[in-house]
Design an enzyme around this catalytic site. Structure first.
Site, PDB file in Angstrom:
ATOM      1  N   TYR A 190     -14.061   9.820   8.835  1.00 22.80           N
ATOM      2  CA  TYR A 190     -12.954   9.236   8.704  1.00 22.80           C
ATOM      3  C   TYR A 190     -13.707   7.537   9.224  1.00 22.80           C
ATOM      4  O   TYR A 190     -13.793   7.536  10.875  1.00 22.80           O
ATOM      5  CB  TYR A 190     -11.826   9.796   9.867  1.00 22.80           C
ATOM      6  CG  TYR A 190     -10.133   8.171   9.481  1.00 22.80           C
ATOM      7  CD1 TYR A 190     -10.185   7.315   8.933  1.00 22.80           C
ATOM      8  CD2 TYR A 190      -9.434   8.122  10.610  1.00 22.80           C
ATOM      9  CE1 TYR A 190      -9.015   6.304   8.676  1.00 22.80           C
ATOM     10  CE2 TYR A 190      -8.844   7.766  11.025  1.00 22.80           C
ATOM     11  CZ  TYR A 190      -8.224   6.474   9.709  1.00 22.80           C
ATOM     12  OH  TYR A 190      -7.286   6.144   9.814  1.00 22.80           O
ATOM     13  N   GLU A 215       0.692  -1.263   0.135  1.00 21.72           N
ATOM     14  CA  GLU A 215       0.147  -0.617   0.606  1.00 21.72           C
ATOM     15  C   GLU A 215       0.508   1.017   0.271  1.00 21.72           C
ATOM     16  O   GLU A 215       1.820   1.371   1.135  1.00 21.72           O
ATOM     17  CB  GLU A 215      -0.782  -0.169   1.843  1.00 21.72           C
ATOM     18  CG  GLU A 215      -1.878  -1.195   1.340  1.00 21.72           C
ATOM     19  CD  GLU A 215      -3.012  -0.649   2.091  1.00 21.72           C
ATOM     20  OE1 GLU A 215      -2.905  -0.013   3.203  1.00 21.72           O
ATOM     21  OE2 GLU A 215      -3.493  -1.823   2.246  1.00 21.72           O
TER      22      GLU A 215
END
Ligand code: FAD
Ligand code: UDP
Length: 366
Positions: A347, A299
């Site tokens: 979030y 990632e």
């Protein structure tokens, strides 16, 4: 008016809303610009391994209502997330706990760990932490901050730790016990058969059109529904009229390796700044897989720009106040419900998305 609801986004929020509205006799249509359903929780099989195409997703919640709700659509395995952090040649357990501290300082007891942390922050005089750096230092001291937090966080967010909100680091448990469970949640696991099948079940019998962007679709079908549920970016919806909200995005580099076990753990974080990726996911370990091959994903965290997928809202002060302006505008549009990580610019973890989706459903129908 053909439909009661046009639902934009076949992710978790949109799919729950679609499912619940249909159950209540409403006529809904779901569109998504991607070629598949499930949004960021999409999983697909590669080499007989469920691959989390948009990053590692571990379900965890302490909310019994949320847990019971999601268990209607799947069964979970007993995976417990215990990531490893690699800093140069050193290996540490996460989250920050006695295994981390004993390796870092060669100590054994909780009191020794607390003494060491107190010693390391004695001169800093942090009373109420104003940002992520101060928060992290005051919780775990200088060594842990410098080796396991600073580099990782700056890669992840592309910002200095003293410019980021403190709450980001408070997501992680801090324990003075030898417990490597990354979450404090009461319930945790990975859905057996992958996340996509959860969404397939939610959307059973519902009309879904993929590869379809809302902004084109609505031009051609302006009167398609009485109401709209929008789970894309709230700033995009309003044509960025007050300016762009900032997001972080992630590039995934996925490879099939001809080896049975590459890293011995599902999640390995690389916390030093110099390594360009933040973590490597080895997907089979989420399901205790015994296949002969393995699939890994690196990632790379990057700043979002128009045209690529936004993943993480940057909830710092400037963006939060910009979001408030969009939110006010959204509240004037009674026929449009904004939801999910992008629609609410929050979030959110999956459990929170379920919670807010069910709240939106009950506000709408009860
Ligand atoms: P999304 O899944 O983003 O769905 C929104 C959908 O809307 C997308 O499919 C998108 O294509 C579509 N869309 C957007 N704009 C348009 C448009 N204009 N027209 C048509 N369609 C549109 N949560 C956890 O609980 N545990 C974890 O371990 C975890 N790990 C994560 C790791 C990463 C890398 C990321 C990015 C997130 C992680 N999450 C995790 C959070 C989780 O992904 C979200 O909470 C959840 O997927 C949000 O669902 P949503 O429906 O709000 O949004
Ligand atoms: N974090 C860190 N080091 C790590 C893992 C996490 O400093 O090895 C910090 C980082 O700031 C990150 C935050 O903790 O953004 C929250 O981590 P989490 O794993 O919850 O991030 P997410 O799942 O959202 O990617």
């Amino acid at each position: 008016m053909k439909y009661d609801y046009l639902i934009v986004g076949a992710g978790l929020f949109g799919s729950i809303f679609a499912h619940e509205a249909t159950k209540r006799g409403k006529k809904v249509i779901v569109i998504d610009k991607r070629p598949h359903i499930a949004g960021n929780i999409y999983t697909e099989k590669i080499e007989d391994i469920q691959v989390h195409k948009y990053g590692a997703h571990i379900f965890h919640t302490s909310n019994k209502k949320v847990w019971d709700y999601i268990n209607q659509f799947t069964e979970f395995n007993n995976y417990i997330n215990s990531p490893i952090a690699v800093y140069k040649n050193e290996i540490y357990n996460l989250p920050f706990n006695m295994n981390t501290f004993s390796k870092m300082w060669n100590i054994k007891t909780p009191q020794e760990a607390k003494n060491e942390i107190a010693k390391q922050i004695a001169n800093l005089n942090i009373t109420s932490p104003k940002n992520l750096e101060e928060q992290a230092l005051s919780l775990v001291g200088k060594d842990v901050y410098e080796k396991l937090i600073k580099g990782y966080t700056e890669k992840q967010w592309g910002r200095n730790c003293n410019e980021l909100p403190a709450f980001i680091i408070k997501r992680l448990p801090l324990r003075f016990t030898y417990d490597n469970n990354y979450f404090n949640a009461r319930y945790q696991g990975i859905p057996i058969g992958g996340y996509t099948s959860i969404i397939e079940k939610m959307l059973t019998g519902i009309e879904v059109i993929l590869n379809t962007d809302y902004f084109d679709f609505i031009k051609q079908n302006p009167d398609i529904s009485n109401k709209i549920v929008f789970t894309g970016g709230i700033d995009e919806f309003f044509k960025y009229k007050f300016g762009y909200l900032q997001y972080r995005t992630v590039k995934f580099e996925t490879e099939v390796l001809d080896t049975e076990n590459y890293q011995g753990n599902a999640v390995v974080n690389y916390t030093e700044r110099e390594i360009p990726y933040t973590r490597i996911i080895e997907h089979k370990h989420f399901e205790f897989g015994t296949q002969l091959k393995t699939v890994i994903s690196k990632e790379y965290s990057m700043e979002w720009e128009p045209g690529i997928e936004p993943y993480y809202p940057v909830n710092d002060e400037a963006n939060t106040s910009l979001y408030e302006k969009y939110k006010k505008l959204a509240e004037e549009n009674k026929n449009i419900i904004f939801g999910g990580r992008l629609g609410n610019y929050k979030y959110y973890d999956m459990d929170k998305v379920i919670e807010v989706a069910l709240e939106a459903v009950s506000k709408e129908f009860d």
